[in-house]
Design an enzyme around this catalytic site. Structure first.
Site, PDB file in Angstrom:
ATOM      1  N   CYS A   1      28.630  78.862 -16.009  1.00  0.00           N
ATOM      2  CA  CYS A   1      28.164  77.965 -17.082  1.00  0.00           C
ATOM      3  C   CYS A   1      26.657  78.023 -17.285  1.00  0.00           C
ATOM      4  CB  CYS A   1      28.599  76.528 -16.797  1.00  0.00           C
ATOM      5  SG  CYS A   1      30.376  76.323 -16.737  1.00  0.00           S
TER       6      CYS A   1
ATOM      7  N   HIS B   1      23.813  71.760 -20.501  1.00  0.00           N
ATOM      8  CA  HIS B   1      25.156  72.346 -20.505  1.00  0.00           C
ATOM      9  C   HIS B   1      26.167  71.226 -20.752  1.00  0.00           C
ATOM     10  CE1 HIS B   1      28.843  74.166 -19.467  1.00  0.00           C
ATOM     11  NE2 HIS B   1      28.940  73.616 -18.272  1.00  0.00           N
TER      12      HIS B   1
ATOM     13  N   ASN C   1      34.125  71.898 -22.705  1.00  0.00           N
ATOM     14  CA  ASN C   1      33.208  72.740 -21.927  1.00  0.00           C
ATOM     15  C   ASN C   1      33.460  74.205 -22.277  1.00  0.00           C
ATOM     16  OD1 ASN C   1      31.838  74.187 -19.983  1.00  0.00           O
ATOM     17  ND2 ASN C   1      32.461  72.889 -18.275  1.00  0.00           N
TER      18      ASN C   1
END
Ligand code: ACO
Length: 328
Positions: free
Chosen positions: A120, A255, A285
């Site tokens: 990520c 993020h 996500n």
């Protein structure tokens, strides 16, 4: 030592792409037969829906679409690019790299292209690698893409992970400019691989016949704690290094893992929650794609004004994490 001491790298274009198919929280129980509900998912994660790539839609397809949108924003085309990095944990295949497929799709004959995996945190790591390349060379323009087909890594029977992820791509154009005050002004990146794969709190299993790419396994609470702690510590490290006060940061683009992680970080750091840009409710996500997707939305809404200070924050499996300051 930079070869261009009076220059910086500026983000001159931002783009994104989200697949057409949307899966709302309610569909996870009605169509995917997960024992969950909209209220639980919203309250625990902030997520209301996620996008899913169609069967024939690849990470490179989404990357190309996001890249075209960023090139359009920068008034450039593929032939202007010197470097293409695709940050992804879900490449089309082991090789050729997703980045070379993107290069071909954009007609970027002169660019160098490769993939990068920092989970990520991939977009942030790729952005800094692109900046270093431009500042050490006589090259001018880099395309940095985060593109992910995260739903291909999901076990749709596992309600603790299947609710969290979505597909999509975001991209920025990074250009070396004569400006010495606008652009990337500092960063810090970290990685910690202690414990080995078997003990990791967040990893993808080895491929099997049922799951050719493996599936995501996660200890949600351990990841939550680690994410909050590292987002805070990397931010403090960077601000101290640059002698910048947190109050002088205009916008935070973190993020987009989970709204609760971000709310907790803002509360613990005494940050005005309105400074934190959050679009994860609409796309869940998307791993390496999440920061540029949120930036894209801010660009469309004209949220960030020239001269404002942006703090990018990333955290991902590995673990990998870091922060970056950008003067718009
Ligand atoms: N729907 C309904 N109930 C659920 C669901 C679901 N989707 N998932 C778990 N539950 C149940 C559990 O089984 C448990 O039931 P029990 O009490 O009967 O045993 C109960 O809800 C509580 O489960 P917890 O795991 O304790 O729930 P928690 O409050 O920790 O929330 C969550 C889970 C949302 C995953 C949270 O831990 C979290 O946000 N972690 C961060 C993980 C993350 O964002 N990862 C993203 C990848 S990492 C990255 O991008 C950096």
């Amino acid at each position: 030592m930079s070869s261009h001491p009076n220059q910086r790298c500026m983000v001159t274009g931002v783009g994104g792409y989200l697949p057409k198919t949307i899966i709302h929280n309610d569909q996870l129980s009605s169509e995917f037969h997960l024992n969950t509900d909209d209220a639980w998912i919203r309250t625990r994660t902030g997520i209301t829906q996620r996008h899913r790539a169609s069967e024939n839609e690849t990470t490179s397809d989404m990357g190309i679409a996001a890249a075209r949108s960023a090139l359009h924003d920068a008034h450039m085309d593929g032939a202007d690019l010197d470097l293409i990095i695709v940050a992804t944990s879900t490449p089309d295949q082991a090789f050729p790299s997703t980045a070379t497929i993107v290069l071909d799709g954009l007609g970027s004959k002169h660019a160098v292209a490769f993939d990068m995996n920092a989970a990520c945190s991939g977009f942030l790591f790729a952005l800094i690698m692109a900046e270093s390349y431009l500042m050490q060379s006589n090259k001018n323009h880099a395309l940095v893409i985060g593109s992910e087909s995260m739903t291909r890594l999901l076990n749709w029977q596992d309600r603790s992970t299947a609710i969290l992820f979505g597909d999509g791509a975001g991209a920025v154009i990074l250009s070396r400019t004569a400006s010495s005050d606008r652009g990337i002004i500092g960063h810090c990146l970290f990685s910690d691989g202690k414990n080995g794969k078997a003990l990791h709190d967040l990893y993808v299993t080895t491929p099997s016949a049922d799951h050719p790419m493996g599936v995501i396994v996660m200890d949600g609470q351990a990841v939550f704690r680690e994410a909050v702690s590292q987002l805070i510590s990397s931010t403090h490290t960077l601000l101290a290094e640059k002698s910048i006060d947190l109050a002088d940061v205009d916008w935070i683009i973190p993020h987009q893992a989970n709204k609760r992680i971000l709310d907790r970080m803002c509360t613990d750091m005494n940050i005005d929650h309105r400074k934190m840009l959050y679009t994860g409710d609409m796309h869940a996500n998307t791993s390496a794609a999440s920061i540029p997707l949120t930036w894209w939305k801010a660009r469309q809404n004209n949220t960030i004004k020239p001269g404002q200070l942006i703090l990018l924050q990333a955290f991902g499996a590995g673990f990998t994490w870091g922060s970056c300051l950008v003067r718009s």
